[in-house]
Design a protein around this motif. Sequence first.
Motif, PDB file in Angstrom:
ATOM      1  N   ILE A 162       0.848  -1.191   0.000  1.00 35.38           N
ATOM      2  CA  ILE A 162       0.000   0.000   0.000  1.00 35.38           C
ATOM      3  C   ILE A 162       0.887   1.246   0.000  1.00 35.38           C
ATOM      4  CG2 ILE A 162      -1.863  -1.217   1.184  1.00 35.38           C
ATOM      5  CD1 ILE A 162      -1.128   0.320   3.708  1.00 35.38           C
ATOM      6  N   PHE A 181      -4.976   3.386   4.497  1.00 37.79           N
ATOM      7  CA  PHE A 181      -5.334   2.713   3.246  1.00 37.79           C
ATOM      8  C   PHE A 181      -6.013   3.710   2.305  1.00 37.79           C
ATOM      9  CE2 PHE A 181      -4.790  -1.120   5.760  1.00 37.79           C
ATOM     10  CZ  PHE A 181      -4.294  -2.031   4.836  1.00 37.79           C
ATOM     11  N   TYR A 197      -9.371   1.621  -1.954  1.00 35.59           N
ATOM     12  CA  TYR A 197      -8.785   0.291  -1.741  1.00 35.59           C
ATOM     13  C   TYR A 197      -9.810  -0.798  -2.020  1.00 35.59           C
ATOM     14  CZ  TYR A 197      -5.654  -3.186   0.334  1.00 35.59           C
ATOM     15  OH  TYR A 197      -4.828  -4.266   0.531  1.00 35.59           O
TER      16      TYR A 197
END
Length: 412
Positions: A182, A204, A208
């Motif tokens: 990530i 995140f 995502y």
Amino acid sequence: MQVSVEKIDDINIIIRGTIDNSELGDTLRTLKKEAAPEMSDDSLQREAEGQLLHAFIDKGMKEIDVTLEALLGQPSFRKYEKHDTGLYLEVEISTHPEIDTNIQYMDIVPEYTQPTIDPKEIEKRLSEMAIQKAPFTPIKTDRAVQNGDLVVIDFEGFLDGRALEGGSAEQYKLKVGSKSFIPGFEEKMLGMKINEEKTIQLTFPKEYQTKALAGQETEFNVKLHEIQEQIPMELNDALAQRIFDDETATLDTLKKRMREKIRSQAFSDLYNEQLKPKIIKGLLTKFDFTLPNNVVEQEIDAKINEKAQRMSKEEHALYKKDKEKFDAFRASLKVEARDSIKAALIVDALAKKENIEVSEEEVLSALSTQAIMTGQDAEEIVAYYKENNLMTSAKVGLIEDKLFSKMLGVEK
């Protein structure tokens, strides 16, 4: 069934008429006798209407003596109205236009010079390849993690103090700068040293793929065990033999192939950015013929769908709510769609004149080459094209390139 036919011009035709409820009823009763027990009334109704629509179009085509082979594209429904007495229909069909390929069109081919290749570019590419092909080996001098290193790490992820399912691993190999984790993870490993432990805090992305994690703040406990680096291979015959998997390959062979690859890419850029657009523009002005209305409308629909994929939710909602704005948006795509269809018909006619064909093997070879150039899996790309009915599109593109290459005097 009442049918009348109007020829708008030399290739576009409108079929108008009605289908009585009695005809719908007779067809529906026949279908019910033959249908499987699980078929619903709605399905049978749609099937009955479908059969009568085909009969309606067939009857119209017979009135003006048009065969299925002469049709271009799919019939387009301008009106489909349900009245108390039955259906009222207006269907537009188009036939293939006549394109005079005997006219002089080669004068639109642009003049150009082949791109020159700088020897320094060849050396640069070979140096990059010498790094890419080099194996990763543990660093000999103690230092911090740098971009491009391969690190061996343990990591464990946590969300709100709880361990992330599937968010941990031991002795995991990660190439820093590969962007396989990530965003932010690899960047925050820069500067770490062997045996160092660190807590990396991240958020995140909102987009995502796992919705439960999208936009969530998390942290990873990381321990660095090893740093590996790539030491460039020497530019010699051994490098060429490794690249070609051929014991007889030489550095001169590698340089020659690299020169050809750079020249091919340079010409491809010139062709796609300048030559091809100029040829298409020239052909559009050179040829004049009637365009199939239904195919143009279907091309507009395709372009709307393509652009809709890149629209925000707000834009979608706006066009759905404001019909005038949507109609204006659709109208703005008409010229582009007409040019696209006209160019495709010209290319098809000229390719037939020049006896240019593309085999399935050529399409597969082109897709494999595309995969190699972009670092993708060839089998996956071929499977994607087949699953999404894109093989015909790929073939049309190759035919176009073959035709234009012949016009430019380039072997293809």
